[in-house]
Design an enzyme around this catalytic site. Structure first.
Site, mmCIF file in Angstrom:
data_model
loop_
_atom_site.group_PDB
_atom_site.id
_atom_site.type_symbol
_atom_site.label_atom_id
_atom_site.label_comp_id
_atom_site.label_asym_id
_atom_site.label_seq_id
_atom_site.Cartn_x
_atom_site.Cartn_y
_atom_site.Cartn_z
ATOM 1 C CE LYS A 173 21.344 -7.001 12.457
ATOM 2 N NZ LYS A 173 20.810 -7.428 13.774
ATOM 3 C CD GLU A 248 8.795 -10.196 1.493
ATOM 4 O OE1 GLU A 248 7.621 -10.143 1.860
ATOM 5 O OE2 GLU A 248 9.130 -10.313 0.309
ATOM 6 C CB CYS A 282 4.220 -9.272 8.484
ATOM 7 S SG CYS A 282 4.476 -10.856 7.678
ATOM 8 C CD GLU A 380 3.490 -3.832 11.221
ATOM 9 O OE1 GLU A 380 4.547 -3.188 11.322
ATOM 10 O OE2 GLU A 380 3.402 -4.914 10.620
HETATM 11 P P1 NAP Z 1 13.198 -4.182 12.331
HETATM 12 O O1 NAP Z 1 13.364 -3.425 13.571
HETATM 13 O O2 NAP Z 1 12.933 -3.438 11.083
HETATM 14 O O3 NAP Z 1 14.524 -5.101 12.187
HETATM 15 C C1 NAP Z 1 14.669 -6.065 11.163
HETATM 16 C C2 NAP Z 1 16.147 -6.415 11.043
HETATM 17 O O4 NAP Z 1 16.864 -5.294 10.511
HETATM 18 C C3 NAP Z 1 16.819 -6.722 12.381
HETATM 19 O O5 NAP Z 1 17.804 -7.705 12.197
HETATM 20 C C4 NAP Z 1 17.448 -5.394 12.752
HETATM 21 O O6 NAP Z 1 18.532 -5.504 13.666
HETATM 22 C C5 NAP Z 1 17.930 -4.923 11.392
HETATM 23 N N1 NAP Z 1 18.139 -3.486 11.301
HETATM 24 C C6 NAP Z 1 17.612 -2.500 12.068
HETATM 25 N N2 NAP Z 1 18.043 -1.289 11.643
HETATM 26 C C7 NAP Z 1 18.857 -1.514 10.592
HETATM 27 C C8 NAP Z 1 19.598 -0.667 9.710
HETATM 28 N N3 NAP Z 1 19.577 0.661 9.814
HETATM 29 N N4 NAP Z 1 20.329 -1.238 8.733
HETATM 30 C C9 NAP Z 1 20.357 -2.565 8.591
HETATM 31 N N5 NAP Z 1 19.679 -3.426 9.399
HETATM 32 C C10 NAP Z 1 18.925 -2.899 10.371
HETATM 33 O O7 NAP Z 1 11.996 -5.241 12.435
HETATM 34 P P2 NAP Z 1 11.583 -6.128 13.678
HETATM 35 O O8 NAP Z 1 11.075 -5.203 14.734
HETATM 36 O O9 NAP Z 1 12.667 -7.086 13.992
HETATM 37 O O10 NAP Z 1 10.363 -6.959 13.082
HETATM 38 C C11 NAP Z 1 9.032 -6.517 13.118
HETATM 39 C C12 NAP Z 1 8.649 -5.906 11.791
HETATM 40 O O11 NAP Z 1 8.874 -6.846 10.763
HETATM 41 C C13 NAP Z 1 7.180 -5.560 11.686
HETATM 42 O O12 NAP Z 1 7.020 -4.303 11.091
HETATM 43 C C14 NAP Z 1 6.613 -6.630 10.774
HETATM 44 O O13 NAP Z 1 5.476 -6.273 10.040
HETATM 45 C C15 NAP Z 1 7.780 -6.889 9.885
HETATM 46 N N6 NAP Z 1 7.677 -8.208 9.280
HETATM 47 C C16 NAP Z 1 7.367 -8.277 7.951
HETATM 48 C C17 NAP Z 1 7.230 -9.507 7.334
HETATM 49 C C18 NAP Z 1 6.908 -9.583 5.885
HETATM 50 O O14 NAP Z 1 7.076 -10.650 5.328
HETATM 51 N N7 NAP Z 1 6.460 -8.528 5.236
HETATM 52 C C19 NAP Z 1 7.419 -10.671 8.066
HETATM 53 C C20 NAP Z 1 7.740 -10.574 9.413
HETATM 54 C C21 NAP Z 1 7.885 -9.323 10.003
HETATM 55 P P3 NAP Z 1 18.307 -5.160 15.231
HETATM 56 O O15 NAP Z 1 17.387 -6.200 15.756
HETATM 57 O O16 NAP Z 1 19.664 -5.258 15.801
HETATM 58 O O17 NAP Z 1 17.734 -3.774 15.295
#
Ligand code: NAP
Length: 493
Positions: A173, A248, A282, A380
């Site tokens: 997803k 992650e 990230c 962040e």
């Molecule tokens: P996000 O809002 O946490 O979403 C990540 C994924 O999870 C999306 O597909 C999202 O779907 C889904 N999701 C959201 N709520 C959920 C729930 N309650 N249950 C299951 N799935 C759910 O993250 P993002 O805004 O896309 O990405 C930015 C973040 O990613 C930043 O904090 C960044 O630091 C982190 N990141 C970390 C790494 C690492 O390797 N540590 C790498 C890249 C990014 P929807 O889009 O439909 O909400």
């Protein structure tokens, strides 16, 4: 306008509700595609399709599974320019970065395919003669892969590659902002002839579809890259049925520039570390600690280089594209506004560029006079905004760097090997880069300390998170030792 379907059980299907969602190009603010808005029912169907295909897929020799994965990598290679343009269109990163991400995504598949002949267990001596103990690595079952918007392609293959080689089956997803890259990758797997049901894709909201995928009893492993807040929700939702987790999460990388660092090199790297992917990475440098003896040279040079960055249409020769969405752009604005209210001094940026009226652009922004406990140093930002703090001792730099709930990446620039190794030992982060910024390599584990995640990806350590350990006890004596079995006698042990 292309309308994309979802891939469930080897068929391209509409959402059961018939609803679709728009994907917006962040540089033009124009709708560039429509995707299906999956329902909870669709999520269940995808999980069932995956579960149904599991036995046959798990029984295949790993090398046979690798043939499909390698074929999919070849299919991606054939359309790599198209994939890169799709990625730039939905996410906004400069084409140069998208091409590099696509090559990295292909490399993920080829790297994990190499593990097909290296899924290693152990054979250990038994405590009894003519017996042995084998520790095997076996497939887990259904893996749910939830991917973020900042690397919409690489995060898919980083998860799908190891899962498929391990013998797991997958439901992907992608982020609601950037679903197209994932769809295009799944098309490549389809062209590679992957058996039906082994890889499925649903597009829809994380808070409904994502939650169903996480909390469903069929799901054995949730591998998610995203924010720490969502990571915590996933931990709660998966706890009912004790699914395995690879998370992650967010980062707040400190970038330490010590007084003896090579100035130009440190500036060039710090600039890239902060503004690469418009600050939406990230492992981006989220706060810079500079030795006060070098500050009067480093800070003006850094600000000058930040001002020189070219913003604009990411399909042209620019350094930075837009933020991924209007709401993410507004998050950056709030960070800067709050910092200024808290007394920060703006050295450059702090606004949307007036010469780019369309698109979610934000200027490279540098802040000074920020306190260690301020929001911009602790939370962040995930965008092109960086606070610079001066430090008067190396201990102070390490202490402030470690003063964070996050622990993903960290950077140290110094010519002093002793100081560099002290930092490597004492920084509580999953990655420490000494005198370099990336590239992150496949053979290194990408993992977070503290609230930056659990598990980890890449390398053999990350790969093995997609397998389940199992012990097999074998008696090949033909004359079993029965002294511990019923009935107990005087000679029982
Ligand atoms: P996000 O809002 O946490 O979403 C990540 C994924 O999870 C999306 O597909 C999202 O779907 C889904 N999701 C959201 N709520 C959920 C729930 N309650 N249950 C299951 N799935 C759910 O993250 P993002 O805004 O896309 O990405 C930015 C973040 O990613 C930043 O904090 C960044 O630091 C982190 N990141 C970390 C790494 C690492 O390797 N540590 C790498 C890249 C990014 P929807 O889009 O439909 O909400």
């Amino acid at each position: 306008m292309t309308e994309y379907k979802m891939y469930i059980g080897g068929e391209w299907v509409d959402s059961s509700s018939g609803a679709t969602t728009s994907v917006i190009n962040p540089s033009s603010e124009v709708v560039c595609a429509k995707v299906q808005s999956a329902t909870v029912e669709d999520a269940k169907k995808a999980l069932d399709a995956a579960q149904d295909s599991f036995d046959d897929w798990a029984k295949l020799a790993p090398i046979e599974r690798a043939r499909y994965v390698l074929k999919a990598a070849d299919e991606m290679e054939k359309v790599s320019e198209d994939l890169a343009r799709t990625l730039t269109m939905e996410q906004g990163k400069p084409l140069f970065e998208s091409r590099s991400e696509i090559q990295g995504s292909i490399a993920n598949l080829r790297y994990f395919a190499e593990f097909a002949r290296r899924i290693q267990g152990d054979v250990l001596p038994s405590d009894y003669p003519y017996r042995t103990v084998m520790i095997l690595r076996v497939p887990l079952g259904v893996v749910v892969a939830l991917t973020p918007w900042n690397f919409p392609s690489a995060m898919v293959t980083r998860k799908v590659g190891p899962a498929l080689i391990s013998g797991d089956v997958v439901v992907v997803k992608p982020s609601s902002y950037t679903p197209l890259s994932a769809i295009r990758i799944v098309q490549c797997f389809e062209r590679a002839g992957l058996p039906k049901g082994v890889l499925n894709l649903v597009t829809g909201s994380g808070s409904t579809v994502g939650r169903e995928l996480v909390s469903n009893n069929n799901t054995q492993l949730v591998t998610m890259t995203g924010s720490t807040e969502v990571g915590k929700e996933i931990m709660r939702d998966s706890s009912n049925h004790v699914a395995r987790l690879v998370l992650e999460l967010g980062g707040k990388a400190p970038f330490i520039v010590w007084g003896d660092a090579e100035l130009d090199w440190a500036v060039k790297n710090a600039i890239w570390a902060r503004f690469w992917n418009a600050g939406q990475t990230c492992i981006c440098a989220e706060r810079i600690y500079v030795d006060e003896r070098l500050a009067s040279k480093f800070i003006p040079a850094f600000v000058k280089a930040a001002k020189a960055l070219r913003l604009g249409d990411p399909t042209t020769q620019v350094d930075m594209g837009p933020q991924v969405s209007k709401s993410e752009l507004e998050v950056r604005e709030k960070f800067v506004q709050k910092s200024l209210e808290e007394g920060a001094k703006l050295l450059t940026g702090g606004a949307r560029p007036p010469y780019l009226p369309k698109g979610y652009y934000y200027e490279p922004t540098v802040l000074e006079n920020v306190a260690q406990d301020s929001t911009v140093v602790q939370e962040e930002v995930f965008g092109p905004v960086v606070p610079i703090l001066k430090v008067s001792s190396f201990e102070e730099a390490l202490e402030k760097a470690n003063d964070s709930k996050y622990g993903l990446a960290s950077y140290i620039f110094t010519k002093d090997l002793g100081l560099a190794m002290k930092a490597a030992n004492e920084l509580r982060f999953g990655e420490t880069y000494i005198n370099q910024v990336g590239p992150e390599l496949l053979q290194g584990i990408h993992t977070g300390f503290k609230q930056s995640g659990v598990g980890g990806e890449n390398s053999q350590y990350g790969f093995y998170n997609y397998t389940q350990l199992k012990t097999v006890y074998v008696d090949y004596s033909g004359k079993p030792d029965t002294t511990y079995l019923f009935p107990y006698t005087e000679s029982s042990r």
